[in-house]
Motif scaffolding. Structure first.
Motif, short mmCIF file in Angstrom:
data_model
loop_
_atom_site.label_atom_id
_atom_site.label_comp_id
_atom_site.label_asym_id
_atom_site.label_seq_id
_atom_site.Cartn_x
_atom_site.Cartn_y
_atom_site.Cartn_z
N ARG A 1 -29.74 -31.46 4.69
CA ARG A 1 -30.86 -31.40 5.63
C ARG A 1 -30.47 -32.22 6.84
O ARG A 1 -29.95 -33.33 6.70
CB ARG A 1 -32.14 -31.99 5.02
N MET A 2 -30.71 -31.70 8.02
CA MET A 2 -30.49 -32.45 9.25
C MET A 2 -31.87 -32.93 9.70
O MET A 2 -32.71 -32.12 10.12
CB MET A 2 -29.80 -31.60 10.31
N LEU B 1 -18.09 -36.81 11.50
CA LEU B 1 -18.61 -35.49 11.13
C LEU B 1 -19.47 -35.52 9.88
O LEU B 1 -20.45 -34.79 9.77
CB LEU B 1 -17.44 -34.53 10.93
N THR B 2 -19.12 -36.39 8.94
CA THR B 2 -19.78 -36.38 7.64
C THR B 2 -20.64 -37.62 7.37
O THR B 2 -21.12 -37.79 6.25
CB THR B 2 -18.73 -36.26 6.51
N LYS B 3 -20.87 -38.43 8.38
CA LYS B 3 -21.62 -39.67 8.12
C LYS B 3 -23.07 -39.36 7.75
O LYS B 3 -23.70 -38.44 8.28
CB LYS B 3 -21.51 -40.64 9.29
N THR B 4 -23.58 -40.15 6.83
CA THR B 4 -24.95 -39.98 6.34
C THR B 4 -25.80 -41.23 6.57
O THR B 4 -26.97 -41.24 6.22
CB THR B 4 -24.95 -39.65 4.83
N ASP B 5 -25.21 -42.26 7.17
CA ASP B 5 -25.91 -43.53 7.31
C ASP B 5 -26.42 -43.79 8.74
O ASP B 5 -26.67 -44.93 9.10
CB ASP B 5 -25.02 -44.68 6.86
N GLY B 6 -26.54 -42.74 9.51
CA GLY B 6 -27.05 -42.92 10.87
C GLY B 6 -27.10 -41.59 11.59
O GLY B 6 -26.73 -40.55 11.05
N LEU B 7 -27.56 -41.65 12.83
CA LEU B 7 -27.68 -40.44 13.63
C LEU B 7 -26.30 -39.91 14.02
O LEU B 7 -25.38 -40.69 14.26
CB LEU B 7 -28.50 -40.72 14.89
N GLN B 8 -26.21 -38.62 14.12
CA GLN B 8 -24.99 -37.97 14.57
C GLN B 8 -25.28 -37.36 15.93
O GLN B 8 -25.94 -36.33 16.03
CB GLN B 8 -24.54 -36.89 13.59
N ALA B 9 -24.80 -38.01 16.97
CA ALA B 9 -25.06 -37.54 18.33
C ALA B 9 -24.63 -36.10 18.51
O ALA B 9 -25.32 -35.31 19.17
CB ALA B 9 -24.35 -38.44 19.34
N GLN B 10 -23.48 -35.72 17.94
CA GLN B 10 -22.97 -34.36 18.13
C GLN B 10 -23.89 -33.30 17.52
O GLN B 10 -23.84 -32.14 17.90
CB GLN B 10 -21.54 -34.20 17.58
N TYR C 1 -38.88 -34.87 11.00
CA TYR C 1 -38.66 -33.43 11.09
C TYR C 1 -37.31 -33.05 10.52
O TYR C 1 -36.38 -33.86 10.51
CB TYR C 1 -38.73 -32.96 12.55
N THR C 2 -37.19 -31.82 10.09
CA THR C 2 -35.93 -31.26 9.61
C THR C 2 -35.60 -30.08 10.51
O THR C 2 -36.37 -29.12 10.58
CB THR C 2 -36.04 -30.81 8.14
N SER C 3 -34.46 -30.17 11.19
CA SER C 3 -34.08 -29.11 12.13
C SER C 3 -33.24 -28.02 11.47
O SER C 3 -33.33 -26.85 11.83
CB SER C 3 -33.33 -29.70 13.32
N VAL C 4 -32.43 -28.40 10.48
CA VAL C 4 -31.50 -27.47 9.83
C VAL C 4 -31.49 -27.73 8.33
O VAL C 4 -31.52 -28.88 7.89
CB VAL C 4 -30.07 -27.66 10.40
N VAL C 5 -31.43 -26.64 7.57
CA VAL C 5 -31.27 -26.73 6.12
C VAL C 5 -30.06 -25.89 5.72
O VAL C 5 -29.67 -24.95 6.42
CB VAL C 5 -32.52 -26.25 5.35
N ALA D 1 -29.37 -35.83 14.98
CA ALA D 1 -29.93 -35.63 13.64
C ALA D 1 -29.16 -36.51 12.65
O ALA D 1 -28.03 -36.91 12.90
CB ALA D 1 -29.82 -34.16 13.23
N ARG D 2 -29.80 -36.79 11.54
CA ARG D 2 -29.19 -37.56 10.46
C ARG D 2 -28.94 -36.61 9.30
O ARG D 2 -29.84 -35.88 8.89
CB ARG D 2 -30.11 -38.70 10.02
N LEU D 3 -27.73 -36.62 8.76
CA LEU D 3 -27.38 -35.78 7.62
C LEU D 3 -27.97 -36.39 6.36
O LEU D 3 -27.66 -37.51 6.00
CB LEU D 3 -25.85 -35.66 7.50
N ASP D 4 -28.83 -35.63 5.70
CA ASP D 4 -29.48 -36.06 4.47
C ASP D 4 -29.00 -35.13 3.35
O ASP D 4 -29.13 -33.90 3.46
CB ASP D 4 -31.00 -35.97 4.63
#
Length: 172
Positions: free
Chosen positions: A52-53, A25-34, A61-65, A38-41
């Motif tokens: 930022r997702m 849920l909280t990983k920032t070092d790769g894509l999150q399929a769920q 691109y950024t899908s969510v802020v 998107a990658r959590l930045d």
């Protein structure tokens, strides 16, 4: 909560230890399929930190802020939420994890979603994807097949993302 805002609560059982669910849920070092690959930045997952997702090649691109509102590992992670493609106001997303016999109860709570907006519609449509993909990734290392197909299509259609969603417009 005012009458022109909605709240929804969704739960799923995941047959895995709470720490494994939390890590995904909280990983920032790769894509999150769920989260639609998107990658959590973020500068750090702590209250007040920006999130930022990022999607597309190299996070183009950024899908969510949003901003972290609560962070209590491995039980609660809450943040404000806004789709960059929409002009709707921010809402709130909370993830709650609870250790239960044989695994983890995962709860997704969407709050303060303005009624009859695209944000509310997209968030409600996305819930089954998020829950079932998270469950699949944590339990089996990959999403269920139908969600794998959806992720493939999302990637294939990335050229349709509006220019206002470019990450250069959404810095941390």
């Amino acid at each position: 909560m005012s009458q022109n805002k909605t709240k929804s609560v969704h739960k799923i059982f995941i047959a895995a230890p709470i720490d494994k669910v939390w890590q995904q849920l909280t990983k920032t070092d790769g894509l999150q399929a769920q989260f639609f690959n998107a990658r959590l930045d973020t500068p750090g997952l702590e209250q007040g930190a920006a999130i930022r997702m990022r999607t597309g090649k190299n996070g183009k691109y950024t899908s969510v802020v949003g901003e972290v509102l609560e962070f209590d590992p491995p039980y609660t992670y809450s943040h404000s939420f806004k789709f960059t493609s929409l002009d709707d106001p921010y809402c709130k997303v909370t993830y709650k994890l609870k250790e239960v016999d044989g695994g983890t109860e995962f709860t997704l709570i969407n709050e303060d979603m303005p009624v009859a907006t695209k944000t509310a519609k997209y968030m409600e449509q996305g819930v089954p994807f998020i829950l079932n993909t998270l469950k699949g990734v944590v339990e089996h290392g990959k999403p269920p097949f139908k969600y794998q197909l959806m992720l493939f299509m999302i990637g294939a259609l990335s050229f349709t993302v509006p220019s206002k969603c470019k990450s250069e417009h959404w810095p941390l």
